[in-house]
Design a protein around this motif. Sequence first.
Motif, short mmCIF file in Angstrom:
data_model
loop_
_atom_site.label_atom_id
_atom_site.label_comp_id
_atom_site.label_asym_id
_atom_site.label_seq_id
_atom_site.Cartn_x
_atom_site.Cartn_y
_atom_site.Cartn_z
N VAL A 99 -27.69 -34.75 -102.77
CA VAL A 99 -28.85 -33.86 -102.58
C VAL A 99 -28.34 -32.56 -101.97
O VAL A 99 -27.59 -32.58 -100.99
CB VAL A 99 -29.92 -34.50 -101.67
N TYR A 100 -28.75 -31.44 -102.54
CA TYR A 100 -28.32 -30.15 -102.02
C TYR A 100 -28.90 -29.88 -100.64
O TYR A 100 -30.05 -30.26 -100.35
CB TYR A 100 -28.75 -29.01 -102.95
N ALA A 101 -28.16 -29.17 -99.82
CA ALA A 101 -28.72 -28.60 -98.60
C ALA A 101 -29.75 -27.55 -99.01
O ALA A 101 -29.66 -26.98 -100.10
CB ALA A 101 -27.61 -27.96 -97.77
N PRO A 102 -30.76 -27.27 -98.19
CA PRO A 102 -31.74 -26.24 -98.55
C PRO A 102 -31.05 -24.93 -98.90
O PRO A 102 -30.14 -24.49 -98.19
CB PRO A 102 -32.59 -26.11 -97.28
N TYR A 103 -31.48 -24.32 -99.99
CA TYR A 103 -30.84 -23.06 -100.41
C TYR A 103 -31.87 -22.12 -101.02
O TYR A 103 -32.95 -22.53 -101.44
CB TYR A 103 -29.71 -23.34 -101.40
N MET A 104 -31.51 -20.83 -101.04
CA MET A 104 -32.35 -19.82 -101.65
C MET A 104 -31.92 -19.59 -103.10
O MET A 104 -30.72 -19.50 -103.38
CB MET A 104 -32.25 -18.50 -100.87
N GLN A 105 -32.88 -19.51 -103.99
CA GLN A 105 -32.59 -19.41 -105.41
C GLN A 105 -31.78 -18.14 -105.72
O GLN A 105 -32.01 -17.08 -105.14
CB GLN A 105 -33.89 -19.43 -106.21
N GLY A 106 -30.88 -18.28 -106.67
CA GLY A 106 -29.90 -17.24 -106.94
C GLY A 106 -30.43 -15.95 -107.54
O GLY A 106 -29.70 -14.96 -107.62
N ALA A 107 -31.71 -15.91 -107.94
CA ALA A 107 -32.27 -14.67 -108.47
C ALA A 107 -32.14 -13.54 -107.45
O ALA A 107 -31.93 -12.38 -107.81
CB ALA A 107 -33.74 -14.86 -108.84
N ASP B 169 -25.74 -20.56 -105.82
CA ASP B 169 -26.77 -20.46 -104.79
C ASP B 169 -26.84 -21.72 -103.93
O ASP B 169 -26.98 -21.64 -102.71
CB ASP B 169 -28.13 -20.13 -105.40
N ALA B 170 -26.69 -22.89 -104.57
CA ALA B 170 -26.69 -24.14 -103.82
C ALA B 170 -25.46 -24.23 -102.91
O ALA B 170 -25.54 -24.72 -101.78
CB ALA B 170 -26.72 -25.33 -104.78
N LEU B 171 -24.34 -23.75 -103.39
CA LEU B 171 -23.12 -23.75 -102.58
C LEU B 171 -23.30 -22.88 -101.34
O LEU B 171 -22.94 -23.29 -100.22
CB LEU B 171 -21.94 -23.24 -103.41
N VAL B 172 -23.87 -21.71 -101.50
CA VAL B 172 -24.07 -20.81 -100.36
C VAL B 172 -24.96 -21.47 -99.32
O VAL B 172 -24.71 -21.37 -98.11
CB VAL B 172 -24.65 -19.46 -100.82
N GLY B 173 -26.02 -22.15 -99.76
CA GLY B 173 -26.89 -22.84 -98.82
C GLY B 173 -26.13 -23.83 -97.96
O GLY B 173 -26.39 -23.96 -96.76
N ARG B 174 -25.18 -24.52 -98.56
CA ARG B 174 -24.36 -25.48 -97.81
C ARG B 174 -23.39 -24.77 -96.87
O ARG B 174 -23.22 -25.17 -95.71
CB ARG B 174 -23.59 -26.36 -98.79
N LEU B 175 -22.79 -23.70 -97.34
CA LEU B 175 -21.78 -23.00 -96.54
C LEU B 175 -22.36 -22.37 -95.28
O LEU B 175 -21.66 -22.27 -94.26
CB LEU B 175 -21.12 -21.91 -97.39
N VAL B 176 -23.61 -21.94 -95.33
CA VAL B 176 -24.20 -21.25 -94.17
C VAL B 176 -25.10 -22.14 -93.34
O VAL B 176 -25.66 -21.69 -92.33
CB VAL B 176 -24.98 -19.99 -94.61
N ALA B 177 -25.25 -23.40 -93.72
CA ALA B 177 -26.26 -24.28 -93.09
C ALA B 177 -26.13 -24.34 -91.58
O ALA B 177 -27.13 -24.35 -90.86
CB ALA B 177 -26.17 -25.67 -93.69
N THR B 178 -24.91 -24.37 -91.07
CA THR B 178 -24.73 -24.54 -89.63
C THR B 178 -25.04 -23.27 -88.84
O THR B 178 -25.22 -23.32 -87.62
CB THR B 178 -23.30 -24.98 -89.31
N GLY B 179 -25.11 -22.12 -89.53
CA GLY B 179 -25.31 -20.87 -88.81
C GLY B 179 -26.70 -20.28 -88.94
O GLY B 179 -27.02 -19.28 -88.30
N VAL B 180 -27.55 -20.90 -89.78
CA VAL B 180 -28.87 -20.33 -90.02
C VAL B 180 -29.78 -20.52 -88.81
O VAL B 180 -29.97 -21.63 -88.33
CB VAL B 180 -29.53 -20.97 -91.26
N ARG B 181 -30.33 -19.41 -88.32
CA ARG B 181 -31.32 -19.46 -87.24
C ARG B 181 -32.73 -19.20 -87.78
O ARG B 181 -33.69 -19.73 -87.27
CB ARG B 181 -30.99 -18.40 -86.17
N THR B 182 -32.82 -18.33 -88.77
CA THR B 182 -34.11 -18.00 -89.37
C THR B 182 -34.01 -18.17 -90.87
O THR B 182 -33.28 -17.44 -91.54
CB THR B 182 -34.53 -16.55 -89.04
#
Length: 206
Positions: free
Chosen positions: A71-79, A106-119
């Motif tokens: 299951v992907y980590a939450p991510y923002m669509q690549g558009a 886009d799914a990869l980016v969601g995973r890569l930044v997951a630990t740093g997202v505050r908002t």
Amino acid sequence: ARSVAFKYLLKTDDDAFVCGARLISLLAPLPRLGLYLGALTANKTVVTSRASPSYERWSDPEYVRIFGSAVYAPYMQGAGYVLSADLVSLAVHHAAVLPELPPIEDALVGRLVATGVRTRRNAPKQIRYRTPANRASAVCERDTEFVLLHKLTLEELEGCAATTARRRSNRCPRGPCECRSLGVQLRLRQTLVSAEPSRNSSRRRE
């Protein structure tokens, strides 16, 4: 990221029309650290089965192999999505140590930044897709909320540019997508109008 100073990074596609002034207005009240903005996808299962009709385009067995999750980590669509500068650095840092990069960006980016997202700002009203019943020129002409419109033909992209340029005023002579102060001034005017009755009421009570 090492050679260019920036506060935010916008990733979009070449078939998307971006209204820059509205994007700046949308970002203005938001934090400059830990920001991840776009149209959110959550709890999406990774496509790995060849029986899936989406396999040819969206198969991503590399993600499962590298991250051990189906299951992907939450991510923002690549558009179109926006990352604050600190999250861009975090994504680059984490990507550098991966044995390979999974193909669904886009799914990869969601995973890569997951630990740093505050908002995590979900903005589906501002970042949207054109549908057959929703002509791009009509959206650009009448819609005052959209920031990014995706899946446009070259003719539609040119039409959006021409349409928004026609919507000019003395305050915004080049059109709403190039007038950076448009959204800020509108909010300020609304604030002043809503505050006016309170001031009048105070005077009457005195």
